[in-house]
Write an enzyme that holds these catalytic residues in place. Structure first.
Site, PDB file in Angstrom:
ATOM      1  N   GLY A  75      50.278  41.847  23.623  1.00 22.23           N
ATOM      2  CA  GLY A  75      51.199  40.797  23.220  1.00 22.23           C
ATOM      3  C   GLY A  75      52.674  41.075  23.452  1.00 22.23           C
ATOM      4  O   GLY A  75      53.444  40.166  23.710  1.00 22.23           O
TER       5      GLY A  75
ATOM      6  N   GLU B 213      56.789  44.990  18.837  1.00 21.74           N
ATOM      7  CA  GLU B 213      55.607  44.174  18.556  1.00 21.74           C
ATOM      8  C   GLU B 213      55.876  42.713  18.898  1.00 21.74           C
ATOM      9  O   GLU B 213      57.013  42.248  18.781  1.00 21.74           O
ATOM     10  CB  GLU B 213      55.237  44.273  17.065  1.00 21.74           C
TER      11      GLU B 213
ATOM     12  N   ASP C 115      52.011  40.604  11.193  1.00 21.40           N
ATOM     13  CA  ASP C 115      51.299  39.669  10.314  1.00 21.40           C
ATOM     14  C   ASP C 115      51.019  40.410   8.997  1.00 21.40           C
ATOM     15  O   ASP C 115      51.901  40.519   8.152  1.00 21.40           O
ATOM     16  CB  ASP C 115      50.038  39.224  11.070  1.00 21.40           C
TER      17      ASP C 115
ATOM     18  N   LYS D 124      55.798  37.430   9.887  1.00 27.97           N
ATOM     19  CA  LYS D 124      55.302  36.507   8.860  1.00 27.97           C
ATOM     20  C   LYS D 124      55.465  37.180   7.501  1.00 27.97           C
ATOM     21  O   LYS D 124      54.555  37.877   7.037  1.00 27.97           O
ATOM     22  CB  LYS D 124      53.820  36.203   9.083  1.00 27.97           C
TER      23      LYS D 124
ATOM     24  N   PHE E  27      49.086  30.294  12.386  1.00 28.91           N
ATOM     25  CA  PHE E  27      48.686  30.943  13.633  1.00 28.91           C
ATOM     26  C   PHE E  27      49.472  30.353  14.795  1.00 28.91           C
ATOM     27  O   PHE E  27      49.530  29.137  14.960  1.00 28.91           O
ATOM     28  CB  PHE E  27      47.181  30.780  13.857  1.00 28.91           C
ATOM     29  N   VAL E  28      50.086  31.217  15.595  1.00 30.57           N
ATOM     30  CA  VAL E  28      50.948  30.753  16.693  1.00 30.57           C
ATOM     31  C   VAL E  28      50.557  31.426  18.014  1.00 30.57           C
ATOM     32  O   VAL E  28      49.929  32.490  18.016  1.00 30.57           O
ATOM     33  CB  VAL E  28      52.440  31.039  16.393  1.00 30.57           C
TER      34      VAL E  28
ATOM     35  N   ASP F 178      48.518  35.218  21.987  1.00 31.01           N
ATOM     36  CA  ASP F 178      47.353  34.501  22.506  1.00 31.01           C
ATOM     37  C   ASP F 178      46.410  34.011  21.425  1.00 31.01           C
ATOM     38  O   ASP F 178      46.441  34.475  20.287  1.00 31.01           O
ATOM     39  CB  ASP F 178      46.552  35.423  23.428  1.00 31.01           C
TER      40      ASP F 178
HETATM   41  P1  IMP Z   1      48.621  42.646  11.773  1.00 35.51           P
HETATM   42  O1  IMP Z   1      47.949  43.986  11.946  1.00 35.51           O
HETATM   43  O2  IMP Z   1      47.886  41.787  10.777  1.00 35.51           O
HETATM   44  O3  IMP Z   1      50.089  42.730  11.474  1.00 35.51           O
HETATM   45  O4  IMP Z   1      48.439  41.858  13.114  1.00 35.51           O
HETATM   46  C1  IMP Z   1      49.080  42.248  14.238  1.00 35.51           C
HETATM   47  C2  IMP Z   1      48.430  41.701  15.465  1.00 35.51           C
HETATM   48  O5  IMP Z   1      47.599  40.560  15.199  1.00 35.51           O
HETATM   49  C3  IMP Z   1      49.486  41.214  16.401  1.00 35.51           C
HETATM   50  O6  IMP Z   1      49.944  42.248  17.245  1.00 35.51           O
HETATM   51  C4  IMP Z   1      48.771  40.114  17.156  1.00 35.51           C
HETATM   52  O7  IMP Z   1      48.056  40.653  18.242  1.00 35.51           O
HETATM   53  C5  IMP Z   1      47.791  39.560  16.150  1.00 35.51           C
HETATM   54  N1  IMP Z   1      48.306  38.336  15.476  1.00 35.51           N
HETATM   55  C6  IMP Z   1      48.734  38.216  14.198  1.00 35.51           C
HETATM   56  N2  IMP Z   1      49.133  36.964  13.936  1.00 35.51           N
HETATM   57  C7  IMP Z   1      48.986  36.275  15.085  1.00 35.51           C
HETATM   58  C8  IMP Z   1      49.271  34.900  15.457  1.00 35.51           C
HETATM   59  O8  IMP Z   1      49.752  34.053  14.684  1.00 35.51           O
HETATM   60  N3  IMP Z   1      48.975  34.580  16.753  1.00 35.51           N
HETATM   61  C9  IMP Z   1      48.465  35.466  17.655  1.00 35.51           C
HETATM   62  N4  IMP Z   1      48.199  36.734  17.348  1.00 35.51           N
HETATM   63  C10 IMP Z   1      48.452  37.145  16.081  1.00 35.51           C
HETATM   64 MG    MG Z   2      49.538  42.449  19.379  1.00 32.92          MG
END
Ligand code: IMP
Ligand code: MG
Length: 194
Positions: free
Chosen positions: A59, A113, A117, A145, A166-167, A173
């Site tokens: 990403g 990053e 999330d 977020k 979700f975006v 993606d």
């Molecule tokens: P985390 O570990 O929950 O912080 O998620 C991180 C990873 O989840 C990011 O690097 C993204 O690949 C994916 N992700 C989290 N939210 C989204 C979203 O809204 N759209 C697309 N990918 C997301």
């Molecule tokens: Mg990612």
């Protein structure tokens, strides 16, 4: 493939990616302006420190390129791969950092990053990097977020804070699709008939 809705001349029409529909949320111009601000912030902080930027694939490829081309300071850029996400919900699964060959010890490291999330991915990366004794580590992310964040590590450098939706677009993606969309698109919530 995504299908553009055929109706208007709107610069950002709705898009369909697999089973889901997405609507325009943040324009390409707004993304660019946010990255401009972040680049200025990082330039002030890291000038003369030869930072090592570590982009998290897939990403962050977009954000990394947009950011470093604005940074006229001495710096290095590399990428790692961490798989932790499937579909539209963060699964919490993480793997080791793949492809990190640079010497980290004594370096000023900035993790790049696409989105933070829950923060589980970034926590895992920070823990793994801390074992290598960098001089400092910080996180820079295109999107954050705050309402979904479950970790305590400060996310120091954020281009845009977004609500817990979700975006896609600008590197993000939905099951492989949408990374090439300029700007950011938000999922259209399906209306349920009561
Ligand atoms: P985390 O570990 O929950 O912080 O998620 C991180 C990873 O989840 C990011 O690097 C993204 O690949 C994916 N992700 C989290 N939210 C989204 C979203 O809204 N759209 C697309 N990918 C997301
Ligand atoms: Mg990612």
């Amino acid at each position: 493939m995504y299908l553009r809705t055929p109706c208007s001349n709107h610069p950002m029409p709705r898009v369909k990616l697999h089973d889901l529909e997405f609507e325009p949320f943040i324009s390409e111009a707004e993304v660019n302006a946010a990255v401009d601000r972040l680049a200025a912030e990082l330039k002030t902080k890291y000038q003369g420190k030869r930072p090592l930027f570590i982009g998290v694939l897939n990403g962050a490829f977009f954000f990394a390129a947009e950011l470093v081309k604005r940074l006229d300071i001495e710096c290095e850029i590399t990428f790692v791969k961490v798989a932790s996400y499937l579909g539209t919900k963060s699964s919490g699964r993480v793997t080791d950092l793949i492809g990190l060959n640079e010497r980290i010890e004594g370096r000023h490291v900035v993790v790049l990053e696409d989105i933070v999330d829950t923060g589980n991915t970034v926590k895992h990366i920070m823990d793994a990097l801390a074992d290598h004794h960098p001089a400092s580590i910080s996180i820079a992310t295109l999107l954050f977020k705050p309402d979904a964040y479950k970790q305590t590590i400060p996310i120091e450098h954020v281009a845009v804070n977004i609500p817990n939706a979700f975006v896609v677009g600008s590197g993000l993606d939905h099951d492989g699709l949408g990374r090439n969309l300029p700007g950011i698109y938000r999922i259209v919530e399906q209306k349920t008939n009561a």
